[in-house]
Each structure stands twice: as structure tokens, then as C-alpha cells.
Design an enzyme around this catalytic site. Structure first.
Site, PDB file in Angstrom:
ATOM      1  N   ARG A  50    -111.656  57.077 105.294  1.00 35.53           N
ATOM      2  CA  ARG A  50    -111.032  58.391 105.458  1.00 35.53           C
ATOM      3  C   ARG A  50    -111.893  59.520 104.891  1.00 35.53           C
ATOM      4  NH1 ARG A  50    -105.131  56.312 103.789  1.00 35.53           N
ATOM      5  NH2 ARG A  50    -106.488  55.194 102.359  1.00 35.53           N
ATOM      6  N   LYS A 152    -108.904  39.667  99.602  1.00 35.49           N
ATOM      7  CA  LYS A 152    -107.633  39.459  98.930  1.00 35.49           C
ATOM      8  C   LYS A 152    -107.105  40.801  98.429  1.00 35.49           C
ATOM      9  CE  LYS A 152    -107.482  38.189  94.477  1.00 35.49           C
ATOM     10  NZ  LYS A 152    -107.859  38.991  93.300  1.00 35.49           N
ATOM     11  N   ASP A 181    -112.276  34.478  99.282  1.00 36.89           N
ATOM     12  CA  ASP A 181    -111.935  34.294  97.881  1.00 36.89           C
ATOM     13  C   ASP A 181    -113.297  34.166  97.215  1.00 36.89           C
ATOM     14  OD1 ASP A 181    -111.619  32.988  95.342  1.00 36.89           O
ATOM     15  OD2 ASP A 181    -109.564  32.570  95.937  1.00 36.89           O
ATOM     16  N   HIS A 182    -113.687  35.169  96.442  1.00 37.88           N
ATOM     17  CA  HIS A 182    -115.088  35.184  96.007  1.00 37.88           C
ATOM     18  C   HIS A 182    -115.431  34.003  95.093  1.00 37.88           C
ATOM     19  CE1 HIS A 182    -113.660  37.242  92.357  1.00 37.88           C
ATOM     20  NE2 HIS A 182    -114.819  36.942  91.823  1.00 37.88           N
ATOM     21  N   LYS A 186    -119.095  31.115  94.476  1.00 37.36           N
ATOM     22  CA  LYS A 186    -119.810  30.828  93.222  1.00 37.36           C
ATOM     23  C   LYS A 186    -120.483  29.461  93.316  1.00 37.36           C
ATOM     24  CE  LYS A 186    -116.684  33.542  90.297  1.00 37.36           C
ATOM     25  NZ  LYS A 186    -117.494  34.644  89.770  1.00 37.36           N
ATOM     26  N   GLU A 220    -110.619  36.013  80.799  1.00 37.02           N
ATOM     27  CA  GLU A 220    -111.435  37.226  80.855  1.00 37.02           C
ATOM     28  C   GLU A 220    -111.275  37.979  79.543  1.00 37.02           C
ATOM     29  OE1 GLU A 220    -111.620  39.282  84.877  1.00 37.02           O
ATOM     30  OE2 GLU A 220    -109.586  38.522  84.837  1.00 37.02           O
ATOM     31  N   ASP A 239    -102.850  37.759  91.024  1.00 35.66           N
ATOM     32  CA  ASP A 239    -104.244  38.212  91.007  1.00 35.66           C
ATOM     33  C   ASP A 239    -105.230  37.050  90.895  1.00 35.66           C
ATOM     34  OD1 ASP A 239    -106.181  40.317  90.953  1.00 35.66           O
ATOM     35  OD2 ASP A 239    -106.396  40.056  88.788  1.00 35.66           O
ATOM     36  N   HIS A 244    -107.853  32.215  93.112  1.00 38.96           N
ATOM     37  CA  HIS A 244    -109.006  31.583  92.459  1.00 38.96           C
ATOM     38  C   HIS A 244    -108.645  30.225  91.831  1.00 38.96           C
ATOM     39  CE1 HIS A 244    -110.586  35.412  93.316  1.00 38.96           C
ATOM     40  NE2 HIS A 244    -110.306  36.023  92.185  1.00 38.96           N
ATOM     41  N   LYS A 344    -106.122  38.189  80.787  1.00 39.60           N
ATOM     42  CA  LYS A 344    -107.055  39.267  80.475  1.00 39.60           C
ATOM     43  C   LYS A 344    -106.995  39.519  78.978  1.00 39.60           C
ATOM     44  CE  LYS A 344    -107.256  41.461  84.948  1.00 39.60           C
ATOM     45  NZ  LYS A 344    -108.626  41.113  85.390  1.00 39.60           N
TER      46      LYS A 344
HETATM   47  C1  BG6 Z   1    -110.620  39.378  90.997  1.00 35.03           C
HETATM   48  C2  BG6 Z   1    -109.419  39.928  90.250  1.00 35.03           C
HETATM   49  O1  BG6 Z   1    -110.197  38.701  92.150  1.00 35.03           O
HETATM   50  O2  BG6 Z   1    -111.323  38.503  90.158  1.00 35.03           O
HETATM   51  C3  BG6 Z   1    -109.863  40.612  88.980  1.00 35.03           C
HETATM   52  O3  BG6 Z   1    -108.724  40.837  91.092  1.00 35.03           O
HETATM   53  C4  BG6 Z   1    -110.714  39.700  88.147  1.00 35.03           C
HETATM   54  O4  BG6 Z   1    -108.721  41.045  88.236  1.00 35.03           O
HETATM   55  C5  BG6 Z   1    -111.844  39.091  88.991  1.00 35.03           C
HETATM   56  O5  BG6 Z   1    -111.267  40.434  87.080  1.00 35.03           O
HETATM   57  C6  BG6 Z   1    -112.581  38.023  88.215  1.00 35.03           C
HETATM   58  O6  BG6 Z   1    -113.718  37.654  88.926  1.00 35.03           O
HETATM   59  P1  BG6 Z   1    -114.991  37.049  88.195  1.00 35.03           P
HETATM   60  O7  BG6 Z   1    -115.946  36.744  89.295  1.00 35.03           O
HETATM   61  O8  BG6 Z   1    -115.470  38.088  87.238  1.00 35.03           O
HETATM   62  O9  BG6 Z   1    -114.508  35.826  87.481  1.00 35.03           O
END
Ligand code: BG6
Length: 496
Positions: A50, A152, A181-182, A186, A220, A239, A244, A344
Site C-alpha cells: 500500500r 505464518k 515455517d522457517h 534451519k 528466547e 506463535d 515450530h 520469551k
Molecule cells: C517467529 C515468532 O515465528 O519465530 C517469533 O513469531 C519468534 O515470536 C521467532 O521470536 C523465533 O525464531 P528464531 O528463528 O529466532 O528461533
């Protein structure tokens, strides 16, 4: 999972091009791929958002956001195009269609398209449907593919995920959809497959006869940063656990696949998720702990409480910590508790899977040290200090026969020089090459929501479980220890 050198010719269209995800993850990943020669010479990027930018402004931002990019990246950015507009407006998509046709002409992208939804989730369905309406859900002239990459969160519970899927499937077929899903990008998450299925010694002991309990930790030390507003609508279960944790859990506990391709691996993951016990509301309360960080100290610096973070309600009930006791009901895992926790503002950033094995049936050694011997534990360390450790008992040097716990460590860093970054380059490259192995299939998303939904429901009832405060910089609310103490177990303290 085949190694692909270069992507085919294509145009990558990023929706949400002026947003945070594009800046932090997508553009740096593209720069990385460009510099390593993994992008076709007939490739370009079209940003849509936008924000009223010109092509030039988008290019400038791209160079700033991926400042590590070199010569190749700068040359590529020269070709970037930008389409400003509302996602609800047909004009935006008319213009996009024109720019795509121009890209085919100018850069030889050959009618191939990958659309990346990096927008806020509420417009995912709208964009997918608008693309279909314009006929952009099929390849352009002479093209071979049109794919949709979706970030996501994919829904906020089972029903909304099903609704989203129904809308997206009206526009794209399942084999065109790549849900990210990142964690799957990894290296060390993929290494779970290598460890289990490329070695003969682990699989025979990877079951209830030898394993006493499994612990998955995604910790984290960061707080919610500037994402308080978003996080208020999510919480730790949505989240991290729904996606994950479920990914790591399914790869760790699934049956051996008969092939390493998208169908076989994802079939096994889904089968495992279907074996995870779905609790009744009462059980859900009994087998879970929700926490929220209060003010505390992390890395020797004082940090504020969650409720004091920007965008967070002063009486917020959102959980920043969750611990669950799960059961996997199949022949391999029946009776083995699977403890998962994420939070967190814990003392360290560490993601690991620990398989704790049964103790010896009879301990012939004497002395306090022997009594304190920890059970054999295999720890798959996903981040940081990626590696694998095996904990076992060894004799302490000296005349006396004393035994003590020691560990044998494999460190990725020492064994391999080349390391991938955060998973995005790999996933982006796979999506562009059409390899869906590391992406989440519709039935996986659904099953993961089926597992976590009862907790969400139970917690939303009056008196449903409560929310326990924990000081930032600690391992979560103390009451989470009780989840394990009932079976005589205890949380591991991961090494920071
Ligand atoms: C994301 C979450 O999917 O993953 C975040 O939305 C989180 O809240 C993050 O901090 C953690 O990813 P990584 O790769 O740092 O473990």
C-alpha cells in the site's frame, strides 16, 4: 530434497513489500541467493504494497535492507519493479498483470510466477482470490508454474485455518501452495532426519523401550520487541507451539519415511501428529501451564514486564510462556511423556530436543556421585551452538571407582565451515524450484491446530488454568515443574 543449483526463470511477486518481514528476512535472503549465484539470470522481483513508492524507491530500500549484498545483488535490484495499491482494489491487480507481462518481455521471466504473501494475515485470502480473478493463479504465456508462498500465522485456531484454506483452495491447488515455517529451513532441524535415518545406531533405541521421556525447549531471551500489538492477538501457544514446536516434534518422533521427498516425509509427519493425544478441556488445564513475564533481569540488564511493553494491555492475559505434557499414542511412543515448553524472556536463547533414556536397571556403584548420575541423554541442539551431545557416565580418574556424568559433543561449527543463515534463503530457493518437502501441507496445519485448540478453548473458560507470572530472566513459572514432578521427572537446564 534434491539440491538445486539455480532457480528456473521467474518473477517473484512480494505482497507486503514495504513491510517488516520483507525488510528483515526476504530481501536479505534474496541477496544471499543472488551472491551465491542461485538465482536465474532471468529473474526479477515485483513488490506490491500500500505504501506509495516508485520503482526507484523500492530499489533504494532493497539495497539498504540487504546491505550485505554485493555486485550481483546490486545488478539484480536494478530490475526490481514496484506496484503500489490496495489489496482490495482491482486496479492493483490489473497493474500487476501488466508489470508481469513487461517482466516476461524485458527480463525473460517466461511466464513463471511465485507470489509471496508477506502481508498481515487478514488479507491472505483476499490476495489469493484477487490473483485468481485476474487469471494470475496459472502461469503466464509459455510459463510452467504459478505458486503461492504463505507465511505464518496460518489461521488462529482450527476453524479459521479451515476457512482460510477453503478460500485459498478456491484460487490455488494444494500443489501450488507453499506454507512456510522457517524452522523447517534451519539446517539443524533437517539434521534430525540425517541423524535418525542416515545412521544405524540410533533408530533401534528411538522408542519407548529405551527412551523414558522427551523434552522440547524453544527458549528466547528476547521479549516481544516492537510486536506487542501482534503478540497480544497470538500468545506463545499460537506463535511457537502450533507451528515450530509441532514441526520439530513430528520430525523427531515420526516413523522412518520410505523416501526423502515431499510426499513421503509429509505423510509421516502427519501420521505422527495424528497420534498426538487430543485432551479433553479438563485434561488440557491439567497438562498445561501458562505464564507471562514480569519485570526482571536478562543478560544482566533490567527489562520491563510484558504488560509494560508497547502495544500490550496493562491487564493483558496473553501468555508469553507455555509448557505442555503431551502423549503420543502409537507403538513406538506409548507411555513416554513428551514435555514441550517455550517462552520469551527466559535466561537464554536456546532450542533443543532432549531424549532421556531409561536408567540402568541396577546400579552396582557406590557413593554420592554415582547416585547423582544423570540418565543417558541425547540432546539435539537446534540453536545456537548447533550440534548434538550425548551425556553418559564415566569413571573419575583415581584409585577409587567413582562415576560421574560427562558429555560427548559434536559441534556443527567445528565439523562444517559453510553454514546457512536463518532458513529463509533455503526455503525461498526451494519454493522457487518447486520442492515442497520443507513446507507445511494442509493436513499438517489442520492437525497441529487440532492438537492445540483444546488448550485455547480450555484457557478461555473462567478459571481455565490461570496465568502465572514469572520474573524475566528465569525458566518460567515454578508451577511448570509440577507438570513433570508428578512422574518424578524434571526440566533440563539447557546450557546457555
Ligand atoms: C517467529 C515468532 O515465528 O519465530 C517469533 O513469531 C519468534 O515470536 C521467532 O521470536 C523465533 O525464531 P528464531 O528463528 O529466532 O528461533
Amino acid at each position: 530434497m534434491q539440491p538445486h543449483e539455480q532457480t528456473p526463470p521467474l518473477a517473484l511477486v512480494i505482497f507486503g513489500a514495504s513491510g517488516d518481514l520483507t525488510a528483515r528476512k526476504i530481501l536479505p535472503a534474496l541477496a544471499d541467493l543472488a551472491e551465491r549465484g542461485r538465482l536465474s539470470d532471468r529473474f526479477t522481483v515485483i513488490g506490491v504494497a500500500r505504501t506509495e513508492w516508485s520503482d526507484e524507491e523500492f530499489r533504494k530500500v532493497a539495497l539498504q535492507d540487504a546491505s550485505a549484498g554485493g555486485e550481483r545483488w546490486r545488478a539484480l535490484v536494478e530490475r526490481f519493479r514496484y506496484v503500489p495499491g490496495e489489496y482490495a482494489s482491482t486496479q492493483t491487480f490489473d497493474r500487476l498483470k501488466e508489470v508481469l507481462a513487461e517482466a516476461d518481455q524485458q527480463y525473460g521471466t517466461q511466464g513463471n510466477r511465485v507470489y509471496y504473501l508477506a502481508t498481515i494475515p487478514s488479507v491472505f485470502a483476499m490476495v489469493a482470490e484477487a490473483l485468481a480473478k485476474e487469471g494470475c493463479n496459472v502461469p503466464g504465456e509459455g510459463g510452467q508454474f504459478a505458486r503461492l508462498v504463505v507465511e505464518k500465522p496460518y489461521g488462529r485456531d482450527l476453524q479459521s485455518a479451515l476457512d482460510l484454506d477453503a478460500a485459498v483452495h478456491r484460487a490455488f491447488d494444494e500443489d501450488q501452495i507453499f506454507r512456510i515455517d522457517h524452522y523447517m529451513g534451519k539446517e539443524t532441524v533437517q539434521n534430525v532426519l540425517a541423524l535418525r535415518f542416515a545412521n544405524a545406531i540410533f533408530e533401534p533405541i528411538w522408542n519407548r523401550r529405551y527412551v523414558e521421556q522427551v523434552q522440547i525447549t524453544v527458549a528466547e531471551s528476547l521479549g516481544v520487541e516492537h510486536r506487542g500489538g501482534f503478540y497480544e492477538t497470538a500468545g506463545a501457544l499460537r506463535d511457537i507451539v502450533q507451528n515450530h514446536v509441532m514441526q520439530v516434534l513430528s520430525l523427531t518422533l515420526m516413523e522412518p519415511p520410505t523416501g526423502m521427498d515431499a510426499t513421503h516425509i509429509r505423510d509421516e509427519k502427519v501420521k505422527l501428529l495424528k497420534a498426538v493425544d487430543i485432551p479433553t478441556p479438563d485434561e488440557a488445564v491439567d497438562k498445561s501451564v501458562r505464564g507471562q513475564y514480569a519485570a526482571g533481569v536478562v543478560d544482566q540488564s533490567p527489562v520491563p514486564a510484558y504488560r509494560q511493553e508497547e502495544g500490550v494491555a496493562p491487564d493483558s492475559q496473553t501468555e508469553t510462556y507455555v509448557a505442555l505434557r503431551l502423549r503420543v499414542e502409537n507403538w513406538r511412543w506409548a507411555g513416554v511423556p513428551v514435555y514441550v515448553r517455550t517462552g520469551k524472556r527466559l535466561p537464554a536463547r536456546v532450542t533443543e530436543v532432549a531424549l532421556q533414556f531409561h536408567r540402568v536397571p541396577f546400579l552396582a556403584f557406590e557413593g554420592e556421585l554415582a547416585r547423582q548420575l544423570r540418565p543417558n541423554t541425547l540432546v539435539l541442539r537446534i540453536q545456537p551452538d548447533e550440534g548434538i551431545s550425548l551425556h553418559f557416565g564415566a569413571k573419575v580418574p583415581g584409585e577409587e571407582f567413582r562415576v560421574q556424568s560427562v558429555s560427548m559433543d559434536f559441534l556443527y561449527e567445528t565439523a562444517f565451515k559453510e553454514r546457512e543463515s536463518d532458513g529463509y534463503p533455503r526455503l525461498l530457493h526451494d519454493a522457487m524450484c518447486g520442492d515442497a518437502t520443507l513446507f507445511i501441507r494442509t493436513d499438517e496445519v489442520e492437525q497441529a491446530w487440532r492438537i492445540v485448540d483444546p488448550y485455547l478453548e480450555a484457557w478461555s473458560e473462567p478459571g481455565g488454568g490461570g496465568l502465572h507470572l514469572y520474573p524475566a530472566g528465569t525458566w518460567g513459572p515454578q508451577i511448570a515443574d509440577l507438570l513433570l514432578e508428578r512422574s518424578g521427572d524434571a526440566w533440563r537446564v539447557p546450557q546457555a
